[in-house]
Structure formats: structure tokens, C-alpha cells
Design an enzyme around this catalytic site. Structure first.
Site, PDB file in Angstrom:
ATOM      1  N   GLY A  90       4.954  66.939  72.767  1.00 15.09           N
ATOM      2  CA  GLY A  90       4.837  68.192  72.878  1.00 15.09           C
ATOM      3  C   GLY A  90       3.823  68.875  73.738  1.00 15.09           C
ATOM      4  O   GLY A  90       3.227  68.250  74.754  1.00 15.09           O
ATOM      5  N   GLY A  92       0.093  69.630  74.240  1.00 14.72           N
ATOM      6  CA  GLY A  92      -0.662  69.524  73.868  1.00 14.72           C
ATOM      7  C   GLY A  92      -1.360  70.335  73.942  1.00 14.72           C
ATOM      8  O   GLY A  92      -2.815  69.746  74.019  1.00 14.72           O
ATOM      9  N   ARG A  93      -1.108  71.236  75.263  1.00 14.06           N
ATOM     10  CA  ARG A  93      -2.633  71.605  75.818  1.00 14.06           C
ATOM     11  C   ARG A  93      -2.031  73.128  76.649  1.00 14.06           C
ATOM     12  O   ARG A  93      -2.769  73.731  76.627  1.00 14.06           O
ATOM     13  CB  ARG A  93      -3.216  71.094  77.038  1.00 14.06           C
ATOM     14  CG  ARG A  93      -2.218  70.877  78.221  1.00 14.06           C
ATOM     15  CD  ARG A  93      -3.409  69.614  79.207  1.00 14.06           C
ATOM     16  NE  ARG A  93      -2.413  69.826  80.405  1.00 14.06           N
ATOM     17  CZ  ARG A  93      -2.491  70.293  81.288  1.00 14.06           C
ATOM     18  NH1 ARG A  93      -3.762  70.802  81.543  1.00 14.06           N
ATOM     19  NH2 ARG A  93      -2.506  70.133  82.192  1.00 14.06           N
ATOM     20  N   ASP A 125      -8.505  67.458  74.029  1.00 14.76           N
ATOM     21  CA  ASP A 125      -8.857  68.215  74.423  1.00 14.76           C
ATOM     22  C   ASP A 125      -8.684  69.746  74.606  1.00 14.76           C
ATOM     23  O   ASP A 125      -8.835  70.980  73.353  1.00 14.76           O
ATOM     24  CB  ASP A 125     -10.944  68.001  74.808  1.00 14.76           C
ATOM     25  CG  ASP A 125     -10.236  68.456  76.186  1.00 14.76           C
ATOM     26  OD1 ASP A 125      -9.369  69.211  76.431  1.00 14.76           O
ATOM     27  OD2 ASP A 125     -11.426  68.195  76.696  1.00 14.76           O
ATOM     28  N   GLY A 126      -7.403  69.455  74.455  1.00 17.99           N
ATOM     29  CA  GLY A 126      -6.476  70.473  74.712  1.00 17.99           C
ATOM     30  C   GLY A 126      -6.848  71.267  75.577  1.00 17.99           C
ATOM     31  O   GLY A 126      -6.703  72.930  76.358  1.00 17.99           O
ATOM     32  N   ARG A 184      13.268  70.609  78.300  1.00 20.22           N
ATOM     33  CA  ARG A 184      13.126  69.228  79.262  1.00 20.22           C
ATOM     34  C   ARG A 184      14.502  67.640  78.298  1.00 20.22           C
ATOM     35  O   ARG A 184      14.550  68.307  77.272  1.00 20.22           O
ATOM     36  CB  ARG A 184      11.808  68.985  78.901  1.00 20.22           C
ATOM     37  CG  ARG A 184      11.295  69.568  79.095  1.00 20.22           C
ATOM     38  CD  ARG A 184       9.799  69.403  78.108  1.00 20.22           C
ATOM     39  NE  ARG A 184       8.536  70.036  78.329  1.00 20.22           N
ATOM     40  CZ  ARG A 184       7.117  70.040  79.375  1.00 20.22           C
ATOM     41  NH1 ARG A 184       7.906  69.337  79.924  1.00 20.22           N
ATOM     42  NH2 ARG A 184       6.528  71.041  79.444  1.00 20.22           N
ATOM     43  N   ASP A 253      10.031  63.669  79.692  1.00 16.10           N
ATOM     44  CA  ASP A 253       9.461  64.738  79.169  1.00 16.10           C
ATOM     45  C   ASP A 253       8.745  65.820  80.183  1.00 16.10           C
ATOM     46  O   ASP A 253       9.156  66.838  79.523  1.00 16.10           O
ATOM     47  CB  ASP A 253       8.293  64.609  78.079  1.00 16.10           C
ATOM     48  CG  ASP A 253       6.974  63.249  78.915  1.00 16.10           C
ATOM     49  OD1 ASP A 253       7.639  62.708  79.643  1.00 16.10           O
ATOM     50  OD2 ASP A 253       5.790  64.471  78.745  1.00 16.10           O
ATOM     51  N   ASN A 254       8.967  64.741  81.128  1.00 14.91           N
ATOM     52  CA  ASN A 254       8.722  65.840  83.369  1.00 14.91           C
ATOM     53  C   ASN A 254       9.524  66.595  83.457  1.00 14.91           C
ATOM     54  O   ASN A 254       9.927  66.662  84.732  1.00 14.91           O
ATOM     55  CB  ASN A 254       7.856  65.319  83.531  1.00 14.91           C
ATOM     56  CG  ASN A 254       5.996  65.020  83.054  1.00 14.91           C
ATOM     57  OD1 ASN A 254       6.251  65.689  81.614  1.00 14.91           O
ATOM     58  ND2 ASN A 254       5.698  63.708  82.596  1.00 14.91           N
ATOM     59  N   ASP A 263       6.200  69.924  86.119  1.00 15.20           N
ATOM     60  CA  ASP A 263       4.706  69.382  85.631  1.00 15.20           C
ATOM     61  C   ASP A 263       4.878  67.849  86.604  1.00 15.20           C
ATOM     62  O   ASP A 263       4.013  66.523  86.762  1.00 15.20           O
ATOM     63  CB  ASP A 263       4.677  68.295  83.873  1.00 15.20           C
ATOM     64  CG  ASP A 263       5.104  68.976  82.705  1.00 15.20           C
ATOM     65  OD1 ASP A 263       4.659  70.726  82.911  1.00 15.20           O
ATOM     66  OD2 ASP A 263       5.638  68.166  81.647  1.00 15.20           O
TER      67      ASP A 263
END
Length: 490
Positions: A90, A92-93, A125-126, A184, A253-254, A263
Site C-alpha cells: 500500500g 506508505g508515504r 517515516d512517510g 497495479r 506493486d510497481n 515507481d
């Protein structure tokens, strides 16, 4: 459009099942500032730039805005990362702000990257660095200039905050990314695991409605969707390889399902040709090397097909046969696209035995001689246009090898003006050289100097027609400038 009005007015992903996303707003930052705005891209969309440049727009794009009337989401997906399955990845940032409607009536996703932690951050840390968003901006412009479908950057912002990377604090940044879609292969993998057939069907129907409407009335629209996705992916990867592009991390996922490059953090363009070339620091097994990309495309499509089987037929064996049949054209489509593209690069239209021999041995010759991929085909094109062969021959370490190859090429190449024009369209004079991109990042990160970044961003828009002022950007790296490894920079 009303001046200074927020053009991000839609959120099509809310039509998906609820477990495909989490609604949440970006995280606030200390003191956002606009570092670059892609005016040409906004003009292409038919969108005024005023809002993006004023305080309201900058705040909205940085996490400091008013989101009470909007619906930002972080999207959920799974994925095979270097062949190993992760059931929940997912955004994440990243936060999907919504869509802009372009002048032609299409919708374009607007997503923030580096905009704070989400439920999918997995300890991260996003945030993103200014360097990471500069890389994606420049590579996106390079790909677009080369005519390769890609995600683009609308804007990059600084956050006024530092982030920790490699045990040092570096400036934080946010990318405002545009894409036709962020669905994706991993989206389907997640839907299949989470909701089974109903989730996959909802996602497939969404994709057909928004991106493959020509399939909507077909009785076999789901198998046709798999084949159509494969067709776009085959052409995309062929285009990558024909300009020496290495994505770097082709995890499921890319892989976008609309045929766009997405990505591409640790990506790179080859300097000297090497078929097994890898740049990404995390690709230790060369899984995503230049010459493996087409195979990985097929592997990823096979993972997609596994999720679609329930939509193909209730009988498992029959469903698998349908999937195999629909995947089969990918191989021939890629091979044909790559071969025709290579012939265009060489200016060859003949199918004679000697022509075929030269085509088949062209790239191995470059590898044996350690020749720069882009410089070779640019010099060959300019020689076909009437320039001296001196620069072309100077690229060979062994003069006799170069002369022998050139003599054979002269026998089989086509001298028609249309063929020579096609050579120019197939052979860029300028690519996003890794050492130049790294220098632009270093200048910005260490000295707050964006001169080279802006220069590259502008020059890469016209890679087939380089101005005299930008001739230095064509140069291959000196030994001390060579980039051996690239990093995601997240």
C-alpha cells in the site's frame, strides 16, 4: 476554469470496495515552499497554474490545507517484491488527492508522495527527500520527451523539515505526481486475497470503465482485459529497452495496468551497453536487469492472471487455458515491437540474411566494444544524415572492428529519407544521464542550487533535437563520474 480554484475535484477510487483504500489526510509540514512547477504539463491538461502557485494551493499540496471538502485516500495493495509475496503493502508515504479533468475530458490522478505516514507505512517515516523527488521529476520528463508513457510530476515542494537517510539529515520534499491510474498488479493481488471474486470483479470493472471502455460490451471482457493489459505492457517494455532504460524494481506493486511507467525510483539509463546491466542497489540477484525486463513483464502478468481466473470460467482448468491463451500474444508482441524498433534504430528495412545477421549482432558488438548505447545510435543517425563517420568509428576500441561493422551496415541500410527520419525519431541525442541527474540532486540538496535541475528538465523535453547550449549534456560520464548504483531515496 475559474482562476485560483482547486482543480482537484473528483475521487474515483471511492467507488471501489472500502478495503481497497483508507481515507485520511496528508500530514502537516513545517514550512512548505514550491520548488518547481511543471507549467507545460498543466498547459497540456488545460489547467491554469495560478492555484498551484498561491498559498492555498501550496498548503493543499503539502498537508497544510483544508481537506474538509475533499477525499484524500491512501490505496491498499499487495505485491511480489523480488519474487517474494507481501500480502499488504500500500501507499506508505503517499496520499491520492483525487483527479483533475483535462481539456479532452479525461481524468488524471493527482497523488502526493512524501506526504506522511499512513496505515501502510510499515515503520517508515512517510516522507521523501528533495533528491528523490528531483530524480522522479527528471526521469518522468525524460520519458515523456522520448514518447514513452509515464507518470509525470506536476510540482515538487520542500517541507522545511529534514528527514534521516543513511545516518544523516537531508531536506524533505513532496512530489505532486500525475498518472492516468494508480491501479497495479498488486491491487488485484490484494483484492483477490481480501475479497475474492467480488473484489477482483469490482477492480476489473473499474479498470474497464475508466481505461479500457472498448471492452465493456464484450462477452469475454475479462479475458480481453488481460490481453489488452499485456499488449500495452509489451509495447512499454520494448520502448524502455530501445533507449537503454532500466526500471530497477519491477515488483508487481510497481506495474501499472494502463501501460505507464510508474515507481521508477532506482532506475537508470545505460551508458555503455551491457545486456545484463543492473543499477538498483537492492537488485542483488540481477532479477530486473535490462535483458530480463520483458521476462519479468510476463511473470507479473501471470500473477495478474491468477487473480482473474474466477472471472474467466467456473472450471479451474478451463480458466487456466483461457489465461494461457490470452497471455500468449504478449511474447510475440514484445518481440515484434523490439525487433522493429531495433531495425528503425539501425535504418534497416531489408529482411535479407546479411541484414538479419547485422541486426542480431549489433548489440553484442556494442557490448564487446564497451560502446555507449546512446552515443552510438546518435552518431550512426548523424552519419546516415550525411555527417562524417569519424565520431562513430571513434567509439570502437578496435578500429578494424568498427570499419568492418560500418562496411556491413552500409551494404544493408536503407538510404530513403523516410527511413533516415525514422532513425532520428528512434535514436535520441539526449537522455537523462545518470551522472547529470546525480549532480543536479547534489547541487540542490547540498547547495540549494537548482540551476542544473531546471536546465535538464527543459532540455529533456526535446531529446531528439539538442540545442548547441546543451551539447555538453550529451557527454558520457568520465570514469570518476560513473554511477554504478542507484537508490530509491524514499
Amino acid at each position: 476554469m475559474t482562476q485560483n480554484a482547486n482543480p482537484i475535484k473528483h475521487q474515483i477510487y471511492l467507488s471501489l470496495p472500502n478495503d481497497m483504500y483508507t481515507q485520511l489526510t496528508p500530514k502537516r509540514v513545517e514550512s512548505p515552499a514550491l520548488l518547481a512547477l511543471n507549467h507545460d504539463l498543466l498547459h497540456q491538461y488545460g489547467v491554469e497554474s495560478d492555484w498551484f502557485e498561491d498559498v492555498e494551493g501550496i498548503n493543499f499540496l503539502s498537508g497544510n490545507g483544508d481537506y474538509s471538502s475533499s477525499d484524500p485516500v491512501a490505496m491498499a495493495y499487495a505485491g511480489h517484491q523480488f519474487g517474494y509475496y507481501s500480502p499488504l503493502l500500500g501507499d506508505g508515504r503517499a496520499h491520492m488527492l483525487g483527479q483533475i479533468q483535462t481539456r479532452d475530458g479525461n481524468y488524471v490522478d493527482v497523488q502526493l508522495k512524501g506526504s506522511g505516514r499512513t496505515p501502510y507505512s510499515r515503520g517508515g517515516d512517510g516522507r521523501a527527500t528533495v533528491g528523490a523527488v528531483i530524480r522522479e521529476y527528471l526521469i518522468g520528463e525524460a520519458m515523456a520527451g522520448l514518447g514513452i508513457p509515464t507518470t509525470r510530476t506536476i510540482a515538487i515542494l520542500s517541507t522545511g523539515e529534514n528527514v534521516m537517510r543513511d545516518y544523516q539529515m537531508v531536506p524533505g520534499g513532496i512530489q505532486v505526481r500525475a498518472a492516468s491510474s494508480h491501479i497495479r498488479v498488486g491491487s488485484f493481488q490484494y483484492a483477490y486475497a481480501k475479497s475474492g471474486e467480488s473484489g477482483v470483479k469490482a477492480l476489473a470493472d473499474h479498470l474497464i470503465e475508466h481505461h479500457y471502455p472498448e471492452l465493456s460490451d464484450l462477452d469475454d471482457k475479462y479475458p480481453a482485459l488481460l490481453e489488452a493489459i499485456g499488449n500495452r505492457q509489451a509495447h512499454l517494455i520494448a520502448k524502455w529497452m530501445l533507449v537503454g532504460f532500466i526500471h530497477g524494481v519491477m515488483n508487481t506493486d510497481n506495474m501499472s495496468l494502463v501501460g505507464e511507467t510508474i515507481d521508477f525510483g532506482p532506475c537508470a539509463f545505460m551508458d555503455e551497453f551491457k545486456a545484463g546491466k543492473v543499477f538498483s542497489s537492492i537488485d542483488r540477484e540481477s532479477r530486473y536487469a535490462w535483458n530480463q525486463q520483458a521476462n519479468i513483464g510476463y511473470w507479473n502478468l501471470s500473477r495478474l492472471a491468477e487473480t482473474l481466473l474466477p472471472l474467466f470460467d467456473s472450471d479451474d482448468e478451463q480458466a487456466i487455458k483461457i489465461a494461457e491463451t490470452r497471455l500468449q500474444p504478449y511474447v510475440s508482441t514484445f518481440q515484434d515491437a523490439f525487433q522493429q524498433g531495433l531495425k528503425a534504430k539501425l535504418g534497416i528495412t531489408s529482411d535479407s540474411e546479411i541484414a538479419e545477421d547485422l541486426i542480431n549482432h549489433a548489440l553484442p558488438t556494442l557490448e564487446r566494444e564497451g560502446i555507449d548505447f546512446t552515443l552510438f545510435f546518435d552518431a550512426l543517425t548523424r552519419h546516415a544524415q550525411g555527417e562524417s563517420d569519424a565520431q562513430l568509428l571513434s567509439l570502437f576500441s578496435a578500429p578494424d572492428v568498427g570499419q568492418a561493422w560500418l562496411s556491413q551496415w552500409e551494404q544493408v541500410r536503407d538510404r530513403g529519407e523516410d527511413v533516415i527520419s525514422a532513425m532520428r525519431r528512434a535514436n535520441p541525442a539526449l537522455i537523462a544521464r545518470n551522472h547529470q541527474v546525480e549532480k543536479a540532486i547534489d547541487d540542490a540538496m547540498e547547495r540549494n542550487d537548482f540551476t542544473l535541475f531546471h536546465r535538464l528538465a527543459e532540455a529533456l523535453k526535446t531529446p531528439y533535437d539538442v540545442s548547441e547550449d546543451n551539447r555538453d549534456l550529451q557527454a558520457a560520464p568520465e570514469p570518476q563520474e560513473r554511477v554504478l548504483r542507484t537508490f530509491c531515496g524514499t
